[in-house]
Design a protein around this motif. Structure first.
Motif, mmCIF file in Angstrom:
data_model
loop_
_atom_site.group_PDB
_atom_site.id
_atom_site.type_symbol
_atom_site.label_atom_id
_atom_site.label_comp_id
_atom_site.label_asym_id
_atom_site.label_seq_id
_atom_site.Cartn_x
_atom_site.Cartn_y
_atom_site.Cartn_z
ATOM 1 N N ARG A 6 0.812 -1.221 0.000
ATOM 2 C CA ARG A 6 0.000 0.000 0.000
ATOM 3 C C ARG A 6 0.845 1.271 0.000
ATOM 4 O O ARG A 6 0.353 2.350 -0.288
ATOM 5 N N TYR A 7 2.115 1.133 0.344
ATOM 6 C CA TYR A 7 2.981 2.307 0.471
ATOM 7 C C TYR A 7 3.204 2.997 -0.873
ATOM 8 O O TYR A 7 3.569 2.379 -1.855
ATOM 9 N N THR A 8 2.953 4.298 -0.883
ATOM 10 C CA THR A 8 3.248 5.162 -2.025
ATOM 11 C C THR A 8 3.850 6.442 -1.462
ATOM 12 O O THR A 8 3.205 7.112 -0.648
ATOM 13 N N PRO A 9 5.076 6.784 -1.877
ATOM 14 C CA PRO A 9 5.668 8.005 -1.332
ATOM 15 C C PRO A 9 4.915 9.240 -1.800
ATOM 16 O O PRO A 9 4.365 9.273 -2.896
ATOM 17 N N GLY A 10 4.910 10.258 -0.935
ATOM 18 C CA GLY A 10 4.310 11.533 -1.300
ATOM 19 C C GLY A 10 5.171 12.241 -2.332
ATOM 20 O O GLY A 10 6.198 11.725 -2.770
ATOM 21 N N SER A 11 4.756 13.432 -2.715
ATOM 22 C CA SER A 11 5.494 14.178 -3.729
ATOM 23 C C SER A 11 6.804 14.713 -3.152
ATOM 24 O O SER A 11 6.971 14.815 -1.938
#
Length: 188
Positions: A6-11
């Motif tokens: 589920r991990y997605t880095p922010g901008s």
């Protein structure tokens, strides 16, 4: 689905670069990354200095505790051999310096403002920013008790979020992105 899936880095954010006027090498710059962590400085300090914690989030392993002035060996992911590293300042839980790296921890209302200064070749500064960004995310998960596992080196570069971050930081810093991964040289 796991926390890692589920991990997605922010901008890309919280980063800047500076040319050190004292450096003789035109390509040596300092990458400065700031991250707000929801954990007290003492807990963040332990993660920055304890070898067991470093193995969970950092792009290197240490053969000893970084919280004491002296020499330790760091093995950077992908490096062929350990590198002797001198810890020159270890003022727990506020300041840690070794080789080309400086960490400052400042208590904040919500936890700790962590600032990293890391000297790096300008050609690789966007790659470094993307890598450290992901390392900081992994560190935050680890300190929150929801570890997602270390994402560094070639594994990070294959990670879709790293590719996006690399491009965003390159635009932010005004640097060209080398073809990554490198393409095999064409045969003549």
């Amino acid at each position: 689905m796991t926390d890692r899936e589920r991990y997605t880095p922010g901008s890309a954010s919280g980063a800047q670069i500076r040319k050190d006027r004292l450096q003789n090498d035109e390509n040596k710059w300092t990458l400065i990354l700031v991250r707000e962590l929801r954990h007290p400085p003492e807990k963040v300090w332990q993660a920055l200095t304890d070898p067991a914690h470093l193995r969970e989030w950092a792009p290197f392993e240490a053969d000893g505790n970084l919280g004491t002035v002296g020499t330790v060996k760091l093995t950077w992911v992908g490096a062929p051999a350990p590198q002797a590293t001198t810890v020159t300042r270890a003022d727990a839980p506020r300041l840690l310096e070794y080789d080309d790296t400086r960490w400052e921890l400042e208590a904040s209302a919500d936890g700790t403002r962590l600032t990293l200064w890391h000297n790096i070749d300008r050609r690789f500064i966007a790659m470094g920013a993307a890598g450290w960004h992901i390392c900081f995310d992994v560190l935050d998960h680890l300190l929150s008790g929801t570890p997602i596992g270390r994402i560094v080196g070639p594994d990070a570069m294959k990670f879709g979020g790293w590719q996006r971050l690399h491009a965003e930081y390159a635009r932010q810093f005004g640097v060209e992105t080398p073809n990554w991964p490198p393409q095999a040289a064409e045969k003549s």
